[in-house]
Design an enzyme around this catalytic site. Sequence first.
Site, short mmCIF file in Angstrom:
data_model
loop_
_atom_site.label_atom_id
_atom_site.label_comp_id
_atom_site.label_asym_id
_atom_site.label_seq_id
_atom_site.Cartn_x
_atom_site.Cartn_y
_atom_site.Cartn_z
N ARG B 95 18.64 0.60 16.51
CA ARG B 95 17.72 -0.29 15.77
C ARG B 95 16.27 -0.15 16.22
NH1 ARG B 95 21.90 -4.31 16.64
NH2 ARG B 95 23.39 -4.22 14.90
N LYS B 117 4.70 6.33 8.01
CA LYS B 117 5.71 6.55 6.97
C LYS B 117 6.72 7.56 7.48
CE LYS B 117 3.47 5.57 2.57
NZ LYS B 117 3.13 6.11 1.23
N GLU B 159 -4.28 18.13 1.48
CA GLU B 159 -4.44 16.72 1.87
C GLU B 159 -5.86 16.45 2.36
OE1 GLU B 159 -2.14 14.58 1.22
OE2 GLU B 159 -0.18 15.57 1.32
N LYS B 201 -7.61 8.27 6.96
CA LYS B 201 -6.26 7.73 6.81
C LYS B 201 -6.09 6.44 7.59
CE LYS B 201 -1.50 8.50 6.30
NZ LYS B 201 -0.44 9.45 5.97
N GLU B 211 1.73 -0.52 2.12
CA GLU B 211 1.44 0.00 0.78
C GLU B 211 1.63 -1.04 -0.32
OE1 GLU B 211 2.23 4.18 0.18
OE2 GLU B 211 2.87 3.79 -1.86
N ARG B 215 -3.15 1.55 0.10
CA ARG B 215 -2.56 2.73 0.72
C ARG B 215 -2.04 3.73 -0.30
NH1 ARG B 215 1.37 3.30 6.01
NH2 ARG B 215 1.46 5.56 5.90
N ASN B 219 -1.89 8.79 -2.16
CA ASN B 219 -0.92 9.61 -2.89
C ASN B 219 -1.50 10.27 -4.13
OD1 ASN B 219 1.50 9.57 -1.37
ND2 ASN B 219 1.75 7.41 -1.88
N HIS B 222 0.38 13.11 -5.73
CA HIS B 222 1.71 13.15 -5.13
C HIS B 222 2.82 12.80 -6.12
CE1 HIS B 222 -0.48 13.59 -1.43
NE2 HIS B 222 0.61 13.55 -0.69
N HIS B 226 5.51 15.36 -6.20
CA HIS B 226 6.90 15.09 -5.83
C HIS B 226 7.85 15.54 -6.94
CE1 HIS B 226 6.00 11.69 -2.67
NE2 HIS B 226 5.68 12.90 -2.25
N HIS B 239 4.85 21.30 0.48
CA HIS B 239 4.39 19.99 -0.01
C HIS B 239 2.94 20.06 -0.52
CE1 HIS B 239 3.80 15.70 -0.30
NE2 HIS B 239 2.89 15.69 0.66
#
Lengths: 338, 338
Positions: B95, B117, B159, B201, B211, B215, B219, B222, B226, B239
């Site tokens: 955990r 993330k 990026e 960032k 987010e 935030r 993206n 993205h 994606h 990516h």
Amino acid sequence: MYRHVHGKRVLVVTNERVAPLYLDKTIDALTRGNPNVTVESVILPDGEKYKNMDTLMKVFDKAIESRLDRRCTFVALGGGVIGDMCGYAAASYLRGVNFIQIPTTVMAQVDSSVGGKTGINHRLGKNLIGAFYQPQCVLVDTDTLNTLPDREMASGLAEVIKYGLIRDAEFFEWQENNIEALLARDPAALAFAIKRSCENKADVVSQDEKESGLRATLNLGHTFGHAIETGFGYGEWLHGEAVAAGTVMAVDMSYRLGWIDESIVKRVNKILERAKLPTTPPKSMTVSMFKSIMAVDKKVADGLLRLILLKGPLGNCVFTGDYDREALDATLRAFSKS
Amino acid sequence: MYRHVHGKRVLVVTNERVAPLYLDKTIDALTRGNPNVTVESVILPDGEKYKNMDTLMKVFDKAIESRLDRRCTFVALGGGVIGDMCGYAAASYLRGVNFIQIPTTVMAQVDSSVGGKTGINHRLGKNLIGAFYQPQCVLVDTDTLNTLPDREMASGLAEVIKYGLIRDAEFFEWQENNIEALLARDPAALAFAIKRSCENKADVVSQDEKESGLRATLNLGHTFGHAIETGFGYGEWLHGEAVAAGTVMAVDMSYRLGWIDESIVKRVNKILERAKLPTTPPKSMTVSMFKSIMAVDKKVADGLLRLILLKGPLGNCVFTGDYDREALDATLRAFSKS
């Protein structure tokens, strides 16, 4: 209930035993007066042996195939296994979505649904993969206990008894007067026991959510118990059954250390027997099985196994790695073959 | 570095490409002057197509077999895929355990290692399973970029260019003057670009860690990107390559909406071409592939796809679901076959 639902989409996670009994009622409760809400459901196989990554993936598959977005709500409808898995899925899906617990067993109502521990088992140990993730709300309906098998009923009482032993002597004494009423599902007795248990748990968790110390005391009997569950095979014994035998072992060790009176040992054995719970581990457990499985327990720190042991008058315990190893060995030898 | 290590046990998570180059050096840096620390390592296959549950389980297996306890530290040594997987493993193991990022690609140094993330892919979509989990520290050594393949180098620049477009026009103009220096791995240019990217960032993430809005602007490109990664097959394109083509699509759509001048469209195409990045999706992508994959994007809310689009002078963007669907359709038709 629907005011706790975020967004318009709900995924109910339940199992094959609970679904025929309560899934329709739950969907009705979620959508009544709230026609914009749509409910998906995923029905998992029942039992601790399915609390693993393969089963968890079925939850993700269903959520993604249903195109649930970040504003959705996951609802756990079932016992501790369903709550733990649904909670971990909610913590991880899209990096976290809203989560509601509807526990349908004593075990889940008095313990696992409260406090935000979620997770799955690994073949080498229980609950080794998971997250701390709090539900938006926990909805307890004691009527669901009317359909609970007797063995599950007793299993939950092991956790109720735990609260008395670690911090609430008055509650333990009440249990000594009411254990048969609880087993007979007397509604007033059940309501009191569940409320008092949740109050005890909430009090501890609010002081130490991430288990840096105090929260660990809720695991009385669990280190021995987890070893039984892992070693004997997930699902062979119910969680509370393993915890009951584990509690007897922790109490035995506390007595060997000279930390408690013999009267407490006797009272613990007596109440667990009356609750129809086991007071010794399965015969197949060996000393080396206990030792190797306990070595990966989450409460090991820098190689040292810390245990929850009773110390002082009834209702007092300690969480410590500072104990005589001989006492642990003696307890393991007394309760399992070498 | 070792002052960031918690406890005495470390698990380095790396891949087959990075391990021969930097694993020994990393172990040396972790243990030098700190003889009590012991280091385990797990070497995963390299590439986005292995960023899944099966690979993640190898990390858990190694951690459990090594009996790592809650006081251990996980170290991610590699690019974005390793950082995302190691981070999610650290978030979930017992955990949650301590976590350090040592990014070895431009992509990871300017973007993925910063901000917490973490996650893995699902066959139906990228990064759908994961957690927000912050590293204890991020250790950037630009010397590691000397061994980075040219394609990976360019991928990371996608990026860097993004930060300029969404919020830092001055940085974009600097890039227009220095893109060849970056590709040639000029140390001063790289150091500046990495620092300025991380500052951008960190500034965004500190205002909106989970987010809820701002935030998401990180993206840009993205959502289209994606879809390319998922539709074309994880790992076929890097990516940043997919993000580059996705950025061109987002910019095209912004122009169709009348939100930006044509000069910005031209400047974006030009700098991406100079960075040797693709400016159109793979030919096999169809309009319906884009639509079905984008429907499970994490930025969908109550059925509405929200996008990051440029609006106004260079360096300004919006995150919105309030746009003309015709413009999205026109962009998809312009960049992929129907």
